[in-house]
Design an enzyme around this catalytic site. Structure first.
Site, PDB file in Angstrom:
ATOM      1  N   ASP A 186     -36.700   8.176  32.461  1.00 28.20           N
ATOM      2  CA  ASP A 186     -36.761   6.830  33.019  1.00 28.20           C
ATOM      3  C   ASP A 186     -38.175   6.606  33.549  1.00 28.20           C
ATOM      4  OD1 ASP A 186     -36.106   4.348  33.929  1.00 28.20           O
ATOM      5  OD2 ASP A 186     -34.723   5.013  35.485  1.00 28.20           O
TER       6      ASP A 186
ATOM      7  N   HIS B  38     -16.545  20.259  33.307  1.00 27.75           N
ATOM      8  CA  HIS B  38     -15.435  19.487  32.740  1.00 27.75           C
ATOM      9  C   HIS B  38     -15.757  17.992  32.678  1.00 27.75           C
ATOM     10  CE1 HIS B  38     -11.566  17.752  31.903  1.00 27.75           C
ATOM     11  NE2 HIS B  38     -11.755  16.967  32.949  1.00 27.75           N
TER      12      HIS B  38
ATOM     13  N   CYS C 148      -8.462  19.700  26.682  1.00 26.18           N
ATOM     14  CA  CYS C 148      -9.923  19.773  26.802  1.00 26.18           C
ATOM     15  C   CYS C 148     -10.418  21.162  26.397  1.00 26.18           C
ATOM     16  CB  CYS C 148     -10.343  19.461  28.232  1.00 26.18           C
ATOM     17  SG  CYS C 148     -12.137  19.541  28.498  1.00 26.18           S
TER      18      CYS C 148
ATOM     19  N   ASP D 165     -26.032   6.456  29.872  1.00 27.17           N
ATOM     20  CA  ASP D 165     -26.246   7.515  30.855  1.00 27.17           C
ATOM     21  C   ASP D 165     -25.633   7.108  32.175  1.00 27.17           C
ATOM     22  OD1 ASP D 165     -28.548   7.091  33.204  1.00 27.17           O
ATOM     23  OD2 ASP D 165     -28.655   5.629  31.579  1.00 27.17           O
TER      24      ASP D 165
ATOM     25  N   CYS E 245     -13.295  22.526  27.164  1.00 25.76           N
ATOM     26  CA  CYS E 245     -14.392  23.013  28.002  1.00 25.76           C
ATOM     27  C   CYS E 245     -14.059  24.368  28.630  1.00 25.76           C
ATOM     28  CB  CYS E 245     -14.759  21.988  29.070  1.00 25.76           C
ATOM     29  SG  CYS E 245     -13.689  21.975  30.534  1.00 25.76           S
TER      30      CYS E 245
ATOM     31  N   CYS F 183     -11.426  24.226  31.562  1.00 31.55           N
ATOM     32  CA  CYS F 183     -10.019  24.031  31.195  1.00 31.55           C
ATOM     33  C   CYS F 183      -9.449  25.204  30.404  1.00 31.55           C
ATOM     34  CB  CYS F 183      -9.867  22.730  30.399  1.00 31.55           C
ATOM     35  SG  CYS F 183     -10.167  21.251  31.394  1.00 31.55           S
TER      36      CYS F 183
END
Length: 369
Positions: free
Chosen positions: A95, A337, A306, A268, A308, A311
């Protein structure tokens, strides 16, 4: 001539402006639509680069203003640039510092020349101009850099928004004039407040400059969600269809679906890690406070669907225990997660667009409130 960048649309939705694409950068591909995690100070909070990569993240953000204050762009440049400094091999976007023009309103003065800030760290006065913002971003070395802009607050009068939008356009032309690196893509930012005609005028003026990408800024600054959706619907179709489109600071399910339906490609938001630091998990778009008593003896995974690391290995009870005890691992596991949740959501939208089922699968998010 900027090298190593291209954007290709692979599929379009027949019922909306949604599209699936490939954004090529010097550090790899970004499959769009895509959520991008925020790493303001060259790190996504509590998460290592390997953990971040495992979430499915392809592109991350860092912030020009904050990195200028600490550690300074000269140190990052001497370290070999942001990619090497933060050990992230994928694409990075910085940015411009323009959002701080908005968020630090009590500590800054704006003129046509630029913005003067009082540093919240040590009280030092810092003068940030379009030229300085680009020089800092050139030194940091991200793949995508943003033009310096002025983000008007909400609410703001039409006259003041006209003034700030015109200033943003003048600043953009100054950014273009001093941008030095052919391995960095400069994106312009559409401002215009809540006024659709000002947004359209700004979008058309930016499109005439033939930049490598375009962002919609100045949303999520306090206005109702309905206004955000109206702004995005009015603005996005006016941006060049052959270029990537980025909606800044947005990361909820509904807002992303609405924006993707309008033709946005990139998003974002700090939501996933900020919620994690407050013990909140994102599950199916809902927010769960993991300190609630009902999770103390719940031995199911956070989300059985999930993939991830969190999880696949830990129970709700364990997460609740860590967060009640304020153990740092709890914040890391929730961040992993939550980032995975938002990346997976945009991946599922991408698959639906490629399969021709976007409206059928995500129509619940497109209806009226």
């Amino acid at each position: 001539m900027t090298k190593g960048f291209s954007f290709k649309c692979q599929a379009y939705c027949c019922d909306t402006h949604a599209r699936a694409g490939l954004f090529s950068t010097p550090h790899g591909l970004v499959e769009t639509p895509r959520f991008m995690p925020v790493g303001t100070l060259a790190n996504v909070k509590t998460v290592t680069p390997d953990q971040l990569w495992a979430t499915g993240a392809q592109m991350v953000l860092a912030n020009t203003y904050h990195l200028h204050l600490q550690p300074g762009e000269e140190i990052v440049a001497r370290a070999g640039g942001l990619h090497r400094f933060m050990a992230w091999e994928g694409p990075i976007l910085t940015d411009s510092g323009g959002f701080q023009v908005f968020s630090l309103s009590e500590m800054r003065q704006i003129s046509d020349e630029g913005v003067t800030f009082r540093s919240p760290r040590d009280g030092q006065m810092i003068h940030l101009t379009p030229e300085r913002s680009i020089a800092i971003q050139n030194a940091l070395g991200a793949d995508v850099i943003m033009a310096f802009d002025e983000c008007p607050p909400y609410p703001a009068s039409r006259d003041s928004v006209i003034e700030s939008t015109d200033r943003t356009f003048r600043w953009l032309k100054r950014c273009i004039a001093v941008h030095q690196r052919s391995d960095q893509a400069l994106f312009g930012i559409v401002q215009g407040g809540i006024y659709p005609d000002l947004r359209l005028d700004a979008a058309r003026m930016l499109a005439d400059l033939d930049l490598l990408g375009y962002a919609i800024g100045g949303v999520s600054v306090g206005e109702p969600a309905e206004l955000i959706e109206a702004i995005v619907r009015a603005t996005t179709p006016a941006l060049p269809p052959e270029k990537p489109r980025y909606l800044m600071g947005v990361g909820t399910y509904r807002e992303m679906v609405q924006a993707i339906a309008a033709g946005v490609d990139l998003f974002d938001c700090v939501i996933p890690t900020r919620l994690a630091r407050h013990a909140n998990a994102l599950v199916g778009g809902d927010r769960w406070n993991m300190r609630n008593a009902k999770f103390r003896e719940d031995f199911a995974p956070l989300d059985a669907t999930c993939p991830c690391y969190t999880c696949q290995n830990f129970s709700r009870a364990y997460l609740s225990h860590l967060l009640r005890a304020q153990e740092l691992l709890g914040y890391t596991l929730l961040s992993i997660h939550n980032i995975t949740e938002l990346v997976r959501f945009t991946q599922s939208i991408r698959r639906a667009i490629l399969n021709g089922s976007f409206k059928a699968e995500f129509g619940q998010w497109l209806g009226t409130r």
